[in-house]
Design a protein around this motif. Structure first.
Motif, PDB file in Angstrom:
ATOM      1  N   ALA A 238     -13.796 -33.331  -4.864  1.00 51.16           N
ATOM      2  CA  ALA A 238     -13.018 -34.458  -4.350  1.00 51.16           C
ATOM      3  C   ALA A 238     -11.896 -34.842  -5.306  1.00 51.16           C
ATOM      4  CB  ALA A 238     -13.930 -35.659  -4.093  1.00 51.16           C
ATOM      5  N   GLY A 239     -12.082 -34.573  -6.594  1.00 49.88           N
ATOM      6  CA  GLY A 239     -11.059 -34.918  -7.570  1.00 49.88           C
ATOM      7  C   GLY A 239      -9.990 -33.867  -7.760  1.00 49.88           C
ATOM      8  N   ALA A 240     -10.080 -32.769  -7.040  1.00 54.63           N
ATOM      9  CA  ALA A 240      -9.102 -31.683  -7.211  1.00 54.63           C
ATOM     10  C   ALA A 240      -7.701 -32.146  -6.834  1.00 54.63           C
ATOM     11  CB  ALA A 240      -9.498 -30.480  -6.350  1.00 54.63           C
ATOM     12  N   ALA A 241      -6.712 -31.685  -7.610  1.00 55.11           N
ATOM     13  CA  ALA A 241      -5.290 -31.939  -7.326  1.00 55.11           C
ATOM     14  C   ALA A 241      -5.007 -33.420  -7.153  1.00 55.11           C
ATOM     15  CB  ALA A 241      -4.844 -31.147  -6.099  1.00 55.11           C
ATOM     16  N   GLY A 242      -5.469 -34.230  -8.087  1.00 54.12           N
ATOM     17  CA  GLY A 242      -5.191 -35.659  -8.038  1.00 54.12           C
ATOM     18  C   GLY A 242      -5.839 -36.365  -6.871  1.00 54.12           C
ATOM     19  N   GLY A 243      -6.990 -35.830  -6.420  1.00 53.96           N
ATOM     20  CA  GLY A 243      -7.706 -36.439  -5.319  1.00 53.96           C
ATOM     21  C   GLY A 243      -7.350 -35.898  -3.951  1.00 53.96           C
ATOM     22  N   VAL A 244      -6.465 -34.918  -3.885  1.00 52.61           N
ATOM     23  CA  VAL A 244      -6.176 -34.288  -2.590  1.00 52.61           C
ATOM     24  C   VAL A 244      -7.452 -33.697  -1.997  1.00 52.61           C
ATOM     25  CG1 VAL A 244      -5.011 -32.322  -1.505  1.00 52.61           C
ATOM     26  CG2 VAL A 244      -3.735 -33.861  -2.994  1.00 52.61           C
ATOM     27  N   GLY A 245      -8.337 -33.204  -2.866  1.00 54.38           N
ATOM     28  CA  GLY A 245      -9.619 -32.699  -2.379  1.00 54.38           C
ATOM     29  C   GLY A 245     -10.388 -33.751  -1.598  1.00 54.38           C
ATOM     30  N   PHE A 246     -10.300 -35.014  -2.032  1.00 50.23           N
ATOM     31  CA  PHE A 246     -10.984 -36.107  -1.326  1.00 50.23           C
ATOM     32  C   PHE A 246     -10.437 -36.269   0.086  1.00 50.23           C
ATOM     33  CE2 PHE A 246     -10.811 -40.560   0.015  1.00 50.23           C
ATOM     34  CZ  PHE A 246     -12.166 -40.837   0.098  1.00 50.23           C
ATOM     35  N   ALA A 247      -9.123 -36.351   0.236  1.00 48.56           N
ATOM     36  CA  ALA A 247      -8.529 -36.509   1.565  1.00 48.56           C
ATOM     37  C   ALA A 247      -8.902 -35.346   2.469  1.00 48.56           C
ATOM     38  CB  ALA A 247      -7.017 -36.637   1.450  1.00 48.56           C
ATOM     39  N   ALA A 248      -8.893 -34.136   1.905  1.00 51.35           N
ATOM     40  CA  ALA A 248      -9.224 -32.962   2.703  1.00 51.35           C
ATOM     41  C   ALA A 248     -10.676 -33.027   3.187  1.00 51.35           C
ATOM     42  CB  ALA A 248      -8.982 -31.694   1.892  1.00 51.35           C
ATOM     43  N   LEU A 249     -11.580 -33.395   2.285  1.00 53.03           N
ATOM     44  CA  LEU A 249     -12.997 -33.460   2.641  1.00 53.03           C
ATOM     45  C   LEU A 249     -13.303 -34.621   3.587  1.00 53.03           C
ATOM     46  CD1 LEU A 249     -14.503 -32.789  -0.901  1.00 53.03           C
ATOM     47  CD2 LEU A 249     -14.784 -31.294   1.082  1.00 53.03           C
ATOM     48  N   ALA A 250     -12.812 -35.808   3.225  1.00 49.60           N
ATOM     49  CA  ALA A 250     -13.230 -37.017   3.920  1.00 49.60           C
ATOM     50  C   ALA A 250     -12.501 -37.250   5.231  1.00 49.60           C
ATOM     51  CB  ALA A 250     -13.022 -38.229   3.002  1.00 49.60           C
ATOM     52  N   VAL A 251     -11.226 -36.874   5.301  1.00 54.50           N
ATOM     53  CA  VAL A 251     -10.419 -37.208   6.475  1.00 54.50           C
ATOM     54  C   VAL A 251     -10.099 -35.980   7.324  1.00 54.50           C
ATOM     55  CG1 VAL A 251      -8.345 -38.380   7.281  1.00 54.50           C
ATOM     56  CG2 VAL A 251      -9.434 -39.132   5.162  1.00 54.50           C
ATOM     57  N   LEU A 252      -9.810 -34.863   6.669  1.00 52.70           N
ATOM     58  CA  LEU A 252      -9.447 -33.657   7.420  1.00 52.70           C
ATOM     59  C   LEU A 252     -10.659 -32.810   7.781  1.00 52.70           C
ATOM     60  CD1 LEU A 252      -6.235 -32.564   5.451  1.00 52.70           C
ATOM     61  CD2 LEU A 252      -6.418 -34.075   7.440  1.00 52.70           C
ATOM     62  N   GLY A 253     -11.836 -33.157   7.249  1.00 58.43           N
ATOM     63  CA  GLY A 253     -13.049 -32.395   7.564  1.00 58.43           C
ATOM     64  C   GLY A 253     -13.055 -31.005   6.979  1.00 58.43           C
ATOM     65  N   ALA A 254     -12.369 -30.822   5.850  1.00 60.31           N
ATOM     66  CA  ALA A 254     -12.250 -29.497   5.242  1.00 60.31           C
ATOM     67  C   ALA A 254     -13.527 -29.099   4.525  1.00 60.31           C
ATOM     68  CB  ALA A 254     -11.090 -29.482   4.251  1.00 60.31           C
ATOM     69  N   ARG A 255     -13.638 -27.820   4.253  1.00 59.53           N
ATOM     70  CA  ARG A 255     -14.657 -27.326   3.324  1.00 59.53           C
ATOM     71  C   ARG A 255     -13.941 -26.677   2.151  1.00 59.53           C
ATOM     72  NH1 ARG A 255     -14.962 -22.855   7.090  1.00 59.53           N
ATOM     73  NH2 ARG A 255     -14.798 -20.854   6.003  1.00 59.53           N
ATOM     74  N   ILE A 256     -14.594 -26.744   0.999  1.00 61.97           N
ATOM     75  CA  ILE A 256     -14.007 -26.188  -0.222  1.00 61.97           C
ATOM     76  C   ILE A 256     -14.718 -24.896  -0.583  1.00 61.97           C
ATOM     77  CG2 ILE A 256     -13.654 -26.562  -2.695  1.00 61.97           C
ATOM     78  CD1 ILE A 256     -13.237 -29.469  -2.176  1.00 61.97           C
ATOM     79  N   GLU A 257     -13.940 -23.878  -0.932  1.00 57.60           N
ATOM     80  CA  GLU A 257     -14.494 -22.607  -1.378  1.00 57.60           C
ATOM     81  C   GLU A 257     -13.834 -22.205  -2.697  1.00 57.60           C
ATOM     82  OE1 GLU A 257     -14.552 -19.386   1.349  1.00 57.60           O
ATOM     83  OE2 GLU A 257     -14.921 -20.653   3.103  1.00 57.60           O
ATOM     84  N   PRO A 258     -14.533 -21.422  -3.531  1.00 56.90           N
ATOM     85  CA  PRO A 258     -13.892 -20.915  -4.747  1.00 56.90           C
ATOM     86  C   PRO A 258     -12.587 -20.203  -4.397  1.00 56.90           C
ATOM     87  CG  PRO A 258     -16.231 -20.457  -4.801  1.00 56.90           C
ATOM     88  CD  PRO A 258     -15.930 -20.983  -3.421  1.00 56.90           C
ATOM     89  N   GLY A 259     -11.519 -20.551  -5.104  1.00 57.90           N
ATOM     90  CA  GLY A 259     -10.196 -20.087  -4.730  1.00 57.90           C
ATOM     91  C   GLY A 259     -10.058 -18.583  -4.649  1.00 57.90           C
ATOM     92  N   ILE A 260     -10.513 -17.865  -5.672  1.00 54.96           N
ATOM     93  CA  ILE A 260     -10.311 -16.422  -5.682  1.00 54.96           C
ATOM     94  C   ILE A 260     -11.123 -15.746  -4.585  1.00 54.96           C
ATOM     95  CG2 ILE A 260     -12.049 -16.125  -7.503  1.00 54.96           C
ATOM     96  CD1 ILE A 260      -8.949 -13.897  -6.738  1.00 54.96           C
ATOM     97  N   ASP A 261     -12.338 -16.236  -4.313  1.00 60.53           N
ATOM     98  CA  ASP A 261     -13.151 -15.621  -3.255  1.00 60.53           C
ATOM     99  C   ASP A 261     -12.489 -15.792  -1.898  1.00 60.53           C
ATOM    100  OD1 ASP A 261     -14.965 -14.965  -5.213  1.00 60.53           O
ATOM    101  OD2 ASP A 261     -16.339 -16.607  -4.772  1.00 60.53           O
ATOM    102  N   LEU A 262     -11.933 -16.981  -1.661  1.00 64.43           N
ATOM    103  CA  LEU A 262     -11.267 -17.224  -0.389  1.00 64.43           C
ATOM    104  C   LEU A 262     -10.027 -16.339  -0.254  1.00 64.43           C
ATOM    105  CD1 LEU A 262     -10.678 -20.799   1.030  1.00 64.43           C
ATOM    106  CD2 LEU A 262      -9.128 -18.921   1.497  1.00 64.43           C
ATOM    107  N   VAL A 263      -9.244 -16.256  -1.318  1.00 65.52           N
ATOM    108  CA  VAL A 263      -8.022 -15.443  -1.275  1.00 65.52           C
ATOM    109  C   VAL A 263      -8.357 -13.970  -1.052  1.00 65.52           C
ATOM    110  CG1 VAL A 263      -6.105 -14.589  -2.680  1.00 65.52           C
ATOM    111  CG2 VAL A 263      -6.612 -17.041  -2.619  1.00 65.52           C
TER     112      VAL A 263
END
Length: 374
Positions: A238-263
């Protein structure tokens, strides 16, 4: 060839290109496949475009309101958006300061996402890293159609400090699109490991600014919990990128994955490994952070599954070969092995990489076979 960028010197496609040129000079008979990679931060869009995604460019709002030309990548109905392209530190018109730390916004990233949807994206991969903002993703939400209002019903100005005055959030007009976040950061939104305390000083915030940014993020979390019924401030990332992770998780319904694995998955890396006899990965500095899940580690994991040996290249190396071998990297080569001056390595990274590649060809691929011309 599956390297990440050499930060400050070469993009990942440029690293792969120089390595390929050096290898082909010594062994033109050996086929080379270049798959530049990234871990979700700076250079992710470049890596995707090099792999065949279409590059798109549009004008957006920079982190402090300055206009910038930013790119994203598309293939089919998937768009890859990199926060650093629109809202990164490199998009500030000057050095980060307390003022920029307090007012910087992620709105340009939201504008990129909205443009991608207008161009047909049905799914967005959002790479986080290198952000100039600590606004909890408020700018992204605003650009996507949400309304963040103060006590008078007026929209809040940009930046994390202004969030202290947040009274309600309305998302009826929010653009809805599935979002997957590429990030290796597991920090929560708040507290001593949160976005303001850990990353705020890197963005120019002094001690008093950090406390105000913390209060703004806490207010955002409280209002989202009250108005939307989502409590996500404590979630890893949730604290990633100055809290952008929070907005993505809480409002956009996103899921977070390890960056290199996703790429790597988006690049079809496992399928493209078929038939390889060697994988060359790397990044600008092979150090302790590398071992914590950076791009070379993800490449090494994928190659190990396919039982293909891996070596790494870098500008400099501060971890032992023994430590790298524990992560399935058999050997490591650094530019400082052939040029001891780090500044020269930075400014002449391309030619030095080609020299390094000829050494790799000799030690790993053997001499070019002699052909019988009867």
């Amino acid at each position: 060839m599956a390297p990440d960028k050499f930060k400050g010197s070469l993009t990942a496609p440029e690293v792969a290109g120089h390595l390929a040129a050096g290898l082909r000079r010594s062994r033109p008979d050996v086929p080379v496949v270049s798959i530049p990679v990234a871990d979700g931060g700076d250079g992710t869009v470049d890596a995707m475009v090099a792999a065949g995604f279409a590059g798109m460019q549009t004008g957006v709002t920079g982190p402090v309101g300055n206009p910038v030309a930013a790119s994203f990548a598309m293939r089919g109905e998937t768009a890859v958006v990199e926060l650093a392209e629109a809202s990164g530190l490199r998009r500030l018109p000057g050095r980060p300061t307390p003022i920029t730390a307090r007012t910087a916004s992620s709105v340009g990233t939201g504008e990129l996402m909205r443009t991608a949807v207008l161009r047909g994206a049905q799914r967005i991969v959002l790479g986080l890293g290198g952000s100039a903002c600590t606004d909890g993703g408020a700018g992204i939400l605003t650009a996507l159609g949400a309304r963040l209002l103060d006590g008078d019903g007026e929209p809040l100005p940009p930046g994390g400090v202004a969030l202290q005055r947040l009274e309600r959030i309305e998302i009826d007009g929010l653009v809805r699109v599935p979002v997957i976040v590429a990030s290796d950061v597991d920090n929560p939104l708040l507290g001593t490991r949160g976005a303001a305390h850990v990353y705020g000083p890197q963005k120019g915030a002094g001690p008093d600014d950090v406390e105000e940014l913390e209060r703004g993020l806490a207010r955002l979390a409280d209002v989202v919990r009250r108005d939307l019924g989502v409590d996500a401030a404590h979630r890893p990332g949730a604290g990633a990128a100055g809290g952008v992770g929070f907005a993505a998780l809480a409002v956009l319904g996103a899921r977070i994955e390890p960056g290199i694995d996703l790429v790597l998955r988006e690049l079809d890396f496992d399928q493209r490994l078929a038939g390889a006899r060697l994988v060359i990965t790397g990044e600008g500095s092979l150090d302790r952070q590398t071992l914590q899940g950076k791009a070379p580690m993800g490449v090494a994991r994928a190659a190990a599954r396919a039982e293909v040996p891996v070596i790494a290249v870098s500008g400099q190396r501060t971890v032992t070969r023994e430590a790298l071998r524990r992560f399935r990297i058999e050997d490591a080569y650094a530019l400082t092995d052939i040029e001891p001056d780090p500044q020269v390595c930075m400014t002449h990274a391309g030619p030095l990489l080609e020299q390094l590649a000829t050494r790799i060809a000799a030690t790993r691929l053997g001499a070019q076979p002699v052909r019988n011309h009867q």
